[in-house]
Enzyme design. Structure first.
Site: not given
Length: 325
Positions: A66, A212, A214, A216, A219, A221
């Site tokens: 990273y 991940s 959610l 990306q 989830l 919304g």
């Protein structure tokens, strides 16, 4: 379930909150992998880290790749600026294996220590099963770090069920448990329930760390409420967050938001809480945060209290719309 207590990682004595903070986004926009996210200002990182800790999350997951150590340095600098005691946080990082042999684990470890100083590395992980060396030889090098007291636990990431068994057996030869396997897992991607990874992990007492969680941002919304956000995506993220996936997940998102409203929560909080309680205490998750609001939402997921009926409904609906291939 009113508030999630600390859990042991695998069969180790390492105790973590059910949620950690994934720190990929602290890469300062550097490198092929780090460039996936935009750079965050120093002050912003410190605020995210403080909010995360204040919310009850006690660990952070980063990696060598990273930003070529940038995420590790940014995380350590933020913790230092906040004067966080070294025994208050748990740090997990990962060795990048591509094109390398097992000896690279020991050779690169001093750099990991330097980047994260003064915070010790608790969980050290093999980032991918792509090394030029065999899994047993990689585990031998990890065991040496463990035996020298330089790390507290050994993990892997993106390992298949078969690869996980090999790593487990190799480490067991040194009397060391394999703590975890970090894999992609969410309410929209439940492939590890079909390919043997989850079953093998539970059989051997290995924790799953879901990255991940959610999807990306699907989830949360946010893309369902404002589809025009899709046009702002860049790089590889555009391939993962598509109009088709937004539409196929709409039914689940609508129900998550209905449940969230009853608990004065958000869809992302309900999603995270459901994920880390689907299989008792077998699953941890490491959502990222690029803002204080996202960090607050992540931590808030620890303190929800969903009913059994709500969890069951989320489970059933998730199975209908998830990627199981």
């Amino acid at each position: 379930m009113d508030g999630l207590k600390l859990r042991n990682v695998g069969k180790t004595d390492l105790q973590l909150s059910a949620l950690g903070l994934g720190c990929w986004q602290f890469s300062n926009g550097r490198g092929l992998i780090g460039g996936y996210w935009s750079s965050i200002a120093e002050r912003g990182v410190s605020e995210i880290v403080k909010t995360t800790l204040d919310g009850g999350i006690n660990w952070f997951d980063t990696a060598e790749i990273y930003g070529r150590g940038g995420s590790e340095r940014t995380l350590a600098n933020a913790l230092s600026r906040l004067a966080v005691a070294t025994d208050r946080v748990v740090i997990a990082t990962k060795w990048w294996p591509l094109g390398r042999r097992a000896a690279s684990i020991a050779q690169t470890f001093p750099e990991r220590v330097k980047c994260l100083s003064p915070y010790p590395i608790a969980l050290h992980q093999i980032h991918q099963p792509f090394s030029l060396a065999s899994i047993p030889s990689q585990m031998r090098e990890m065991a040496r770090l463990y035996e020298q007291g330089l790390i507290r636990a050994v993990g892997v990431s993106n390992f298949s069920a078969a690869q996980m068994r090999v790593a487990y057996k190799a480490l067991a030869g040194y009397g060391i448990p394999l703590a975890s396997n970090q894999v992609k897992y969410s309410l929209l991607d439940r492939r590890i329930e079909r390919n043997g990874v989850l079953d093998t992990a539970r059989e051997l007492g290995i924790s799953i760390i879901a990255y991940s969680p959610l999807e990306q941002g699907i989830l949360t919304g946010a893309f369902h409420r404002a589809p025009e956000r899709l046009r702002t995506l860049r790089g590889a993220r555009k391939l993962q967050v598509t109009a088709k996936r937004i539409e196929t997940s709409r039914m689940l998102i609508d129900r998550l938001e209905e449940i969230a409203k009853k608990h004065d929560a958000t869809a992302s909080q309900v999603s995270l809480h459901a994920l880390v309680t689907l299989h008792e205490e077998a699953v941890f998750a490491i959502p990222g945060a690029s803002s204080v609001q996202q960090a607050q939402e992540n931590a808030g997921a620890l303190h929800l209290s969903l009913s059994d009926d709500e969890r069951r409904e989320i489970q059933e609906m998730s199975l209908r719309v998830s990627d199981n291939g």
